[in-house]
Structure formats: structure tokens, C-alpha cells
Design an enzyme around this catalytic site. Structure first.
Site, PDB file in Angstrom:
ATOM      1  N   SER A   1     -30.994 -19.936  56.681  1.00 48.41           N
ATOM      2  CA  SER A   1     -31.378 -18.910  55.721  1.00 48.41           C
ATOM      3  C   SER A   1     -30.262 -18.640  54.722  1.00 48.41           C
ATOM      4  O   SER A   1     -30.473 -18.630  53.508  1.00 48.41           O
ATOM      5  CB  SER A   1     -31.741 -17.611  56.449  1.00 48.41           C
ATOM      6  OG  SER A   1     -32.071 -16.600  55.530  1.00 48.41           O
TER       7      SER A   1
ATOM      8  N   ARG B   1     -39.082 -13.100  60.131  1.00 49.70           N
ATOM      9  CA  ARG B   1     -38.037 -12.926  61.139  1.00 49.70           C
ATOM     10  C   ARG B   1     -37.710 -11.456  61.351  1.00 49.70           C
ATOM     11  O   ARG B   1     -37.433 -11.017  62.464  1.00 49.70           O
ATOM     12  CB  ARG B   1     -36.763 -13.668  60.717  1.00 49.70           C
ATOM     13  CG  ARG B   1     -36.830 -15.176  60.865  1.00 49.70           C
ATOM     14  CD  ARG B   1     -35.635 -15.828  60.189  1.00 49.70           C
ATOM     15  NE  ARG B   1     -34.371 -15.336  60.728  1.00 49.70           N
ATOM     16  CZ  ARG B   1     -33.263 -15.156  60.011  1.00 49.70           C
ATOM     17  NH1 ARG B   1     -33.265 -15.419  58.713  1.00 49.70           N
ATOM     18  NH2 ARG B   1     -32.160 -14.716  60.566  1.00 49.70           N
TER      19      ARG B   1
ATOM     20  N   ASP C   1     -19.086 -17.491  45.731  1.00 54.87           N
ATOM     21  CA  ASP C   1     -19.903 -16.410  46.271  1.00 54.87           C
ATOM     22  C   ASP C   1     -19.405 -16.045  47.660  1.00 54.87           C
ATOM     23  O   ASP C   1     -18.597 -16.753  48.263  1.00 54.87           O
ATOM     24  CB  ASP C   1     -21.374 -16.833  46.320  1.00 54.87           C
ATOM     25  CG  ASP C   1     -22.336 -15.659  46.500  1.00 54.87           C
ATOM     26  OD1 ASP C   1     -21.875 -14.496  46.485  1.00 54.87           O
ATOM     27  OD2 ASP C   1     -23.542 -15.905  46.661  1.00 54.87           O
ATOM     28  N   LYS C   2     -19.936 -14.929  48.149  1.00 53.47           N
ATOM     29  CA  LYS C   2     -19.660 -14.450  49.506  1.00 53.47           C
ATOM     30  C   LYS C   2     -20.965 -13.993  50.125  1.00 53.47           C
ATOM     31  O   LYS C   2     -21.872 -13.548  49.415  1.00 53.47           O
ATOM     32  CB  LYS C   2     -18.650 -13.312  49.455  1.00 53.47           C
ATOM     33  CG  LYS C   2     -18.539 -12.473  50.731  1.00 53.47           C
ATOM     34  CD  LYS C   2     -19.402 -11.224  50.641  1.00 53.47           C
ATOM     35  CE  LYS C   2     -19.321 -10.396  51.925  1.00 53.47           C
ATOM     36  NZ  LYS C   2     -20.344  -9.318  51.900  1.00 53.47           N
ATOM     37  N   HIS C   3     -21.089 -14.115  51.425  1.00 54.60           N
ATOM     38  CA  HIS C   3     -22.300 -13.641  52.099  1.00 54.60           C
ATOM     39  C   HIS C   3     -21.924 -13.041  53.441  1.00 54.60           C
ATOM     40  O   HIS C   3     -21.045 -13.544  54.137  1.00 54.60           O
ATOM     41  CB  HIS C   3     -23.293 -14.786  52.315  1.00 54.60           C
ATOM     42  CG  HIS C   3     -24.625 -14.316  52.826  1.00 54.60           C
ATOM     43  ND1 HIS C   3     -25.628 -13.893  51.991  1.00 54.60           N
ATOM     44  CD2 HIS C   3     -25.091 -14.171  54.093  1.00 54.60           C
ATOM     45  CE1 HIS C   3     -26.674 -13.507  52.718  1.00 54.60           C
ATOM     46  NE2 HIS C   3     -26.370 -13.669  53.990  1.00 54.60           N
ATOM     47  N   SER C   4     -22.618 -11.961  53.808  1.00 56.15           N
ATOM     48  CA  SER C   4     -22.411 -11.305  55.098  1.00 56.15           C
ATOM     49  C   SER C   4     -23.609 -11.557  56.004  1.00 56.15           C
ATOM     50  O   SER C   4     -24.748 -11.607  55.541  1.00 56.15           O
ATOM     51  CB  SER C   4     -22.225  -9.801  54.901  1.00 56.15           C
ATOM     52  OG  SER C   4     -22.238  -9.118  56.140  1.00 56.15           O
TER      53      SER C   4
ATOM     54  N   THR D   1     -28.355  -5.409  50.566  1.00 57.46           N
ATOM     55  CA  THR D   1     -27.738  -5.190  49.252  1.00 57.46           C
ATOM     56  C   THR D   1     -28.789  -4.899  48.190  1.00 57.46           C
ATOM     57  O   THR D   1     -28.599  -4.030  47.326  1.00 57.46           O
ATOM     58  CB  THR D   1     -26.897  -6.414  48.857  1.00 57.46           C
ATOM     59  OG1 THR D   1     -25.862  -6.597  49.834  1.00 57.46           O
ATOM     60  CG2 THR D   1     -26.263  -6.243  47.497  1.00 57.46           C
TER      61      THR D   1
ATOM     62  N   LYS E   1     -30.069 -20.624  50.432  1.00 61.44           N
ATOM     63  CA  LYS E   1     -29.944 -19.875  49.173  1.00 61.44           C
ATOM     64  C   LYS E   1     -28.655 -20.238  48.454  1.00 61.44           C
ATOM     65  O   LYS E   1     -28.622 -20.338  47.220  1.00 61.44           O
ATOM     66  CB  LYS E   1     -30.000 -18.378  49.453  1.00 61.44           C
ATOM     67  CG  LYS E   1     -31.332 -17.881  49.984  1.00 61.44           C
ATOM     68  CD  LYS E   1     -31.395 -16.383  50.045  1.00 61.44           C
ATOM     69  CE  LYS E   1     -30.583 -15.783  51.172  1.00 61.44           C
ATOM     70  NZ  LYS E   1     -31.189 -15.961  52.494  1.00 61.44           N
ATOM     71  N   LYS E   2     -27.581 -20.417  49.205  1.00 67.76           N
ATOM     72  CA  LYS E   2     -26.295 -20.715  48.590  1.00 67.76           C
ATOM     73  C   LYS E   2     -26.268 -22.124  47.994  1.00 67.76           C
ATOM     74  O   LYS E   2     -25.703 -22.345  46.920  1.00 67.76           O
ATOM     75  CB  LYS E   2     -25.166 -20.539  49.608  1.00 67.76           C
ATOM     76  CG  LYS E   2     -25.077 -19.136  50.188  1.00 67.76           C
ATOM     77  CD  LYS E   2     -25.029 -18.064  49.113  1.00 67.76           C
ATOM     78  CE  LYS E   2     -24.993 -16.669  49.682  1.00 67.76           C
ATOM     79  NZ  LYS E   2     -25.056 -15.624  48.635  1.00 67.76           N
TER      80      LYS E   2
END
Length: 435
Positions: A183, A168, A80-83, A120, A187-188
Site C-alpha cells: 500500500s 482493510r 517524500d516521507k511516509h508514516s 493527514t 503510491k510512492k
């Protein structure tokens, strides 16, 4: 466990032990804390910070507040990827199908808009019928059969983070390194990943405007994730201007479809998407080098395979099967579209990316309160990149608005967010570093 005592101790700068953090997060997940208590805890962390041990404990507590996903029957690397969030940042929408087309399984748990940044999930909700919170069986089925699924947090996946995330957003505690780290990674970890690539934004449109702070956040994320058993790296990318030429929800979805169809080439967005695809493929062992990985990613795009993966994912999650071929049939348009003229002739030298994100919210494309409804139609498109030569009166963007008055306000605001100079500017590279 007395919540106010934990809040007081953190407010006073004490280091909380893992048991206290676990108890507080368990109470949060169970709905036993008020929004005031959650906000006070977040503000205390924002001011006093957390040690690495506290961040690990917070991350694990939030990951353990719900289910953990299992992928034993999928014979692909789970990645996966996250920004960390930006303006016009729709990388995930294209990256997930590209990575899946190259042989990865991508169970992507995404979020809504946070502060001035887009989300997203909000973009995906502009697709009629798209289910952003499928049940676990459907989520698993889509990842297995399509190769990727981009969804939101379900009530059973890191539920403590879901509630903290919403608080937040409206309490000015978004840009806290411990809270961002916990955070993202909770999730990851709950998603059962094997590898993870992180996009840490830096610039005036990012939560980390300072390069040093961005590097600290990247290091925190990478160290905590690797320590938890997920092979992780981070790219630091520039967010001193919108990444895509659109900022909004449906307008960014159109940008995604154009990209997958091969109509958005040689842009900063393409550079970032391919860089992350390469990092994911190398990290997962699909490619031996970045050059080989980028070649695979480009081939997945040019062959149409990535577009096919995206179309299948959308269809399996309730959206229209022909979205890529017929976007105008499904993506609603705002009733008013108004060009934004350049105030003078010269070079687009700089912009206030955060201000552009705030202008999208002012149009109705983001939230001021957690319960606010979004107008998915509104935003900006055809944003010219910095370094473009313009003539006075030439459009530098197109406003999409619900009415004429909102369009006029947004056009006036957007013009003030850009600086036009006589001299051609020197631009910073879009990929700033690797951790």
C-alpha cells in the site's frame, strides 16, 4: 482469472505467481471484484502472509494500476516521507514545507485515517477550500512553484490501492506487513520519487506493537523500495503515547500552525520532525551530514521560510492565504471544551495511545465505516506528555466535543487511558532505530 480461486490458494498458504497477483489487482482496479472478495483476499494475506516475491509483485501491480507521475522539469531532488500511522502524528504537515524550504521537491501522497490512527488528509480537510485531490496539472504546478504539495490519491494514481485501503480499514486487516508494504510503496512508486524516508511506528498506539515486528516491516519496506529503484531508509519511532499534544483533525492542524510559527519547541514532535528532515536532506544529497541537515532544517523554521512554503501550498490548493496568521478565522472549534482532571497526584507513567485514538473516533473524529462523515472539530488538545508530574484534579488534556454528553464520555475514557504512579517513570527514546 477466477478471483475465488486466487483467494482460495492464498487462504491455503500457496505462493501466488506474479501473473495471478497482477490479474487480481487489475480486476480490483476495474471494479470487477466485490467488497467481499477484496476483504477475503486481505484476510487470507493477513493469516498466511506473502513471500518477498509476492510483495514485490503486489506492489508493482498496484503501482501500475494507474498513472505514474513525471517530474523531469523540476530541478530539485524528488523526495517524500511516509508514516505507518500513529496517534497525534502530524509530522508530515510540518516536514513537507521544511524539506521544501531546504531545496527538495516533495509530492506527498497521503491517506485518510486507518483504524485507530489519524489521517493527514482528514486533518487537511479541516482547512476550508483545501483541495485534497487536485488534477495532475495543478498538483505538478504546486510542487514546482511552492516546493511541496500534500494531497490524496487521485483516481488515476494507484487506484487499486485506494479501494483495498478502504476495505482493510473496516475488516481488521490493517496490520499486515505485506499489505502495508504494498500500500505504502505502490503510491510512492507511482509518485515518481527518487528518495523516500519511512516512519515505522512501534508501541501500543501503532499497528506494530512489537519492536521485532516493526523491524521486520521496516526491513520489508526498505528492501522492496530500494529494489524498485527508490533510495529508501526507515526510522523506527516510539508510539506509546500521542506524538503531538493534540489528537483529532482541526486540533492537530492548529498544532501544525503553532509549530511552523515557532510556538512548539523542545518537544518529542520537534525531535521527530527534525530527524526526518535531516534524513531526507542527507539521502537526497542536499546536506553532507545529519548535523548539517538539522541546522538547515532549524534555519528553515526559525526564518519563517517553512511557514511561507506551507502558506503558499495551502493557498495554491484552494485554502486561505492567511491561515497561519488567522487560524481561528478558518479552523472550526467544537462547541464544548472540557478539561480532563488527573485522577490522583503523581507522575504520568504510561498511557494507552491506541485507546486515545479510539476515543477520537468515538467523538466523531474518525470512521467506523468507509462512508462515515468526520466531525473535524472534535478530539483532544493540551495532552500532557508522559513523565509529567501532576496533582489530583489538574487537567491532563482538553476534550473538544459536539455536545456535553460526548465530552463527559470522552473525558472519562481518556482518564482511564493514563496510569499515574508515585515514582518517576523511565521513558523510551522517541527515535528507536534506523534501517
Amino acid at each position: 482469472m477466477i478471483p475465488q480461486e486466487i483467494i482460495r490458494r492464498k487462504r491455503d498458504g500457496d505462493e501466488l505467481d506474479a501473473a495471478d497477483i497482477s490479474s487480481f489487482i487489475a480486476a480490483l482496479a476495474a471494479g470487477q471484484l466485490s467488497e467481499g472478495q477484496i476483504g477475503a483476499f486481505a484476510m487470507a494475506v493477513w493469516f498466511k502472509g506473502m513471500s518477498r516475491a509476492e510483495i514485490v509483485a503486489l506492489t508493482l501491480a498496484m503501482a501500475d494500476s494507474g498513472d505514474r507521475l513525471q517530474w523531469a522539469d523540476i530541478d530539485r531532488p524528488i523526495a517524500d516521507k511516509h508514516s505507518t500511522g500513529g496517534v497525534g502524528d502530524n509530522v508530515s504537515l510540518m516536514l513537507a514545507p521544511i524539506a521544501a524550504a531546504c531545496g527538495l521537491a516533495v509530492p506527498m501522497i497521503s491517506g485518510r485515517g486507518l483504524g485507530h490512527t489519524g489521517g493527514t488528509l482528514d486533518k487537511l480537510e479541516s482547512i476550508p477550500g483545501y483541495i485534497i485531490t487536485p488534477d495532475a496539472n495543478l498538483f505538478h504546478k504546486v510542487v514546482k512553484e511552492a516546493g511541496c504539495a500534500i494531497i490524496g490519491q487521485t483516481g488515476t494514481l494507484a487506484p487499486a490501492d485506494g479501494r483495498l485501503y478502504a476495505v482493510r480499514d473496516v475488516t481488521a486487516t490493517v496490520d499486515s506487513i505485506p499489505l502495508i508494504t504494498a500500500s505504502i510503496l505502490s503510491k510512492k512508486l507511482a509518485a515518481g520519487l527518487e528518495t523516500l524516508v519511512l516512519d515505522v511506528k512501534v508501541g501500543n498506539g501503532a499497528f506494530m506493537a512489537d519492536r521485532g515486528q516493526a523491524e521486520i516491516l521496516a526491513q520489508s519496506l526498505v528492501e522492496v523500495a530500494n529494489g524498485a529503484g527508490v533510495k529508501t531508509s526507515a526510522l523506527i519511532t516510539d508510539m506509546n503515547q500521542p506524538l503531538a499534544d493534540s489528537a483529532g483533525n482541526a486540533v492537530e492542524m492548529r498544532n501544525c500552525l503553532d509549530f511552523l510559527a515557532g510556538r512548539k519547541k523542545d518537544t518529542r514532535l520537534e525531535t521527530v520532525v527534525l530527524a526526518f528532515a535531516a534524513e531526507m536532506l542527507v539521502k537526497s544529497g542536499i546536506a553532507a551530514s545529519s548535523d548539517e541537515a538539522e541546522t538547515k532544517a532549524r534555519r528553515a523554521l526559525s526564518s519563517g521560510k517553512a511557514a511561507e512554503v506551507f502558506a503558499r501550498m495551502v493557498s495554491m490548493l484552494g485554502g486561505p492565504a492567511d491561515l497561519i496568521e488567522n487560524p481561528d478565522r478558518y479552523l472550526a472549534r467544537a462547541p464544548i471544551e472540557k478539561p480532563v482532571p488527573a485522577a490522583r497526584s503523581g507522575w504520568l507513567a504510561a498511557c494507552d495511545a491506541r485507546g486515545i485514538g479510539v476515543s477520537v473516533i468515538d467523538l466523531g473524529g474518525g470512521r467506523r465505516h468507509p462512508a462515515d462523515r468526520i466531525d473535524h472539530r472534535v478530539g483532544f488538545s493540551e495532552l500532557l506528555p508522559l513523565g509529567t508530574r501532576v496533582n489530583a484534579g489538574e487537567p491532563i488534556a482538553l476534550v473538544h466535543a459536539a455536545d456535553e454528553a460526548a465530552a463527559e464520555r470522552a473525558a472519562t475514557a481518556l482518564a482511564t487511558h493514563y496510569r499515574i504512579t508515585e515514582d518517576r517513570p523511565e521513558l523510551t527514546p522517541v527515535i528507536a532505530g534506523l534501517v
